[in-house]
Motif scaffolding. Structure first.
Motif, PDB file in Angstrom:
ATOM      1  N   PRO A  22      51.519 111.601 -58.941  1.00 44.49           N
ATOM      2  CA  PRO A  22      52.462 111.015 -57.989  1.00 44.49           C
ATOM      3  C   PRO A  22      52.559 111.767 -56.665  1.00 44.49           C
ATOM      4  O   PRO A  22      52.789 111.153 -55.621  1.00 44.49           O
ATOM      5  N   GLU A  23      52.338 113.074 -56.695  1.00 40.29           N
ATOM      6  CA  GLU A  23      52.406 113.849 -55.445  1.00 40.29           C
ATOM      7  C   GLU A  23      51.256 113.523 -54.489  1.00 40.29           C
ATOM      8  O   GLU A  23      51.337 113.800 -53.294  1.00 40.29           O
ATOM      9  N   HIS A  24      50.194 112.924 -55.003  1.00 40.75           N
ATOM     10  CA  HIS A  24      49.043 112.558 -54.169  1.00 40.75           C
ATOM     11  C   HIS A  24      48.953 111.060 -53.904  1.00 40.75           C
ATOM     12  O   HIS A  24      48.060 110.620 -53.193  1.00 40.75           O
ATOM     13  N   GLU A  25      49.851 110.286 -54.498  1.00 36.54           N
ATOM     14  CA  GLU A  25      49.794 108.830 -54.320  1.00 36.54           C
ATOM     15  C   GLU A  25      50.263 108.449 -52.913  1.00 36.54           C
ATOM     16  O   GLU A  25      51.224 108.989 -52.384  1.00 36.54           O
ATOM     17  N   ARG A  26      49.538 107.518 -52.330  1.00 36.04           N
ATOM     18  CA  ARG A  26      49.884 106.960 -51.025  1.00 36.04           C
ATOM     19  C   ARG A  26      49.717 105.452 -51.108  1.00 36.04           C
ATOM     20  O   ARG A  26      49.108 104.926 -52.040  1.00 36.04           O
ATOM     21  N   CYS A  27      50.240 104.764 -50.122  1.00 31.67           N
ATOM     22  CA  CYS A  27      50.040 103.322 -50.082  1.00 31.67           C
ATOM     23  C   CYS A  27      49.928 102.849 -48.636  1.00 31.67           C
ATOM     24  O   CYS A  27      50.319 103.550 -47.707  1.00 31.67           O
ATOM     25  N   ILE A  28      49.361 101.676 -48.511  1.00 35.07           N
ATOM     26  CA  ILE A  28      49.185 101.004 -47.222  1.00 35.07           C
ATOM     27  C   ILE A  28      49.930  99.684 -47.318  1.00 35.07           C
ATOM     28  O   ILE A  28      49.930  99.033 -48.366  1.00 35.07           O
ATOM     29  N   ALA A  29      50.538  99.275 -46.223  1.00 35.60           N
ATOM     30  CA  ALA A  29      51.287  98.020 -46.199  1.00 35.60           C
ATOM     31  C   ALA A  29      50.407  96.856 -46.647  1.00 35.60           C
ATOM     32  O   ALA A  29      49.294  96.675 -46.143  1.00 35.60           O
ATOM     33  N   TRP A  30      50.904  96.093 -47.579  1.00 34.96           N
ATOM     34  CA  TRP A  30      50.167  94.955 -48.145  1.00 34.96           C
ATOM     35  C   TRP A  30      49.850  93.907 -47.083  1.00 34.96           C
ATOM     36  O   TRP A  30      48.852  93.215 -47.172  1.00 34.96           O
ATOM     37  N   ASN A  31      50.711  93.817 -46.075  1.00 32.71           N
ATOM     38  CA  ASN A  31      50.563  92.793 -45.033  1.00 32.71           C
ATOM     39  C   ASN A  31      50.079  93.378 -43.706  1.00 32.71           C
ATOM     40  O   ASN A  31      50.354  92.820 -42.645  1.00 32.71           O
ATOM     41  N   ASP A  32      49.341  94.460 -43.772  1.00 36.21           N
ATOM     42  CA  ASP A  32      48.840  95.125 -42.568  1.00 36.21           C
ATOM     43  C   ASP A  32      47.991  94.156 -41.739  1.00 36.21           C
ATOM     44  O   ASP A  32      47.077  93.503 -42.259  1.00 36.21           O
ATOM     45  N   SER A  33      48.275  94.081 -40.448  1.00 38.02           N
ATOM     46  CA  SER A  33      47.569  93.122 -39.579  1.00 38.02           C
ATOM     47  C   SER A  33      46.128  93.535 -39.302  1.00 38.02           C
ATOM     48  O   SER A  33      45.280  92.674 -39.060  1.00 38.02           O
ATOM     49  N   THR A  34      45.821  94.817 -39.351  1.00 34.73           N
ATOM     50  CA  THR A  34      44.441  95.262 -39.143  1.00 34.73           C
ATOM     51  C   THR A  34      43.557  94.844 -40.319  1.00 34.73           C
ATOM     52  O   THR A  34      42.444  94.348 -40.126  1.00 34.73           O
ATOM     53  N   LEU A  35      44.069  95.020 -41.538  1.00 34.43           N
ATOM     54  CA  LEU A  35      43.304  94.626 -42.722  1.00 34.43           C
ATOM     55  C   LEU A  35      43.251  93.103 -42.855  1.00 34.43           C
ATOM     56  O   LEU A  35      42.246  92.554 -43.288  1.00 34.43           O
TER      57      LEU A  35
END
Length: 184
Positions: A139-152
């Motif tokens: 968990p200390e290394h977990e990251r996330c990216i916005a599911w609705n990111d406009s670039t992706l």
């Protein structure tokens, strides 16, 4: 099993041979030797996970900046739209995504190698999502990216246009792809 490469290097769609008749069906959901041959290297799994989610739940886009996890994912009940995003800076497909429907009906699996972000949207009333990982959850290394990111610009198949999926507080507060902390 049938193995189909995708447009992102290392991401594979795996379809088992299913034997069925009026009694039901049988298939090998995992065979270490066949899997290693399919991916072209020896992969060791250390953890199995199982989640159940309701229709419209979106989990992701998750990854670990250290102890990156490769994931072999499948659905045993229901259906999901499963997504892998290439976050490997040195990759020619950096920032690209692929998405596939995984369901109890099609029995497809997706191999998401270490170094990619992963998420899924539940398409059915509920879905049981199973995955094997190549490293332990940290968990200390977990990251996330916005599911609705406009670039992706992931084309999530939401049931009603304009409807927002149900996400966790953590996923709802995830940063945009361009400002996310990515592995080296």
């Amino acid at each position: 099993m049938k193995v189909t490469p995708t447009s992102i290097a290392g991401v594979l769609v795996i379809e088992p041979k299913v034997f069925g008749d009026e009694r039901g069906f049988f298939f090998e959901s995992f065979n270490q030797n066949a899997f290693n041959k399919a991916v072209g290297s020896k992969i060791e799994f250390v953890q199995d996970n199982h989640s159940r989610s309701a229709r419209g739940v979106l989990r992701g886009l998750h990854y670990q900046i250290q102890q990156p996890q490769g994931k072999l994912v499948r659905v045993t009940n229901g259906a999901v739209f499963d997504v892998a995003v290439d976050i490997r800076r040195s990759s020619p497909t950096f920032g690209a995504w692929v998405g596939f429907e995984l369901s109890e009906e099609n029995k497809k699996q997706l191999w998401v190698p270490p170094g990619l972000a992963h998420g899924f949207l539940v398409l059915s009333e509920s879905a049981d999502f199973l995955y094997k990982t190549t490293d332990y959850y940290a968990p200390e290394h977990e990251r996330c990216i916005a599911w609705n990111d406009s670039t992706l610009a992931i084309d999530w198949p939401v049931a009603n246009p304009g409807q927002q999926p149900t996400v966790s507080k953590k996923d709802g507060a995830a940063p945009a792809f361009n400002s996310a902390e990515l592995p080296d």
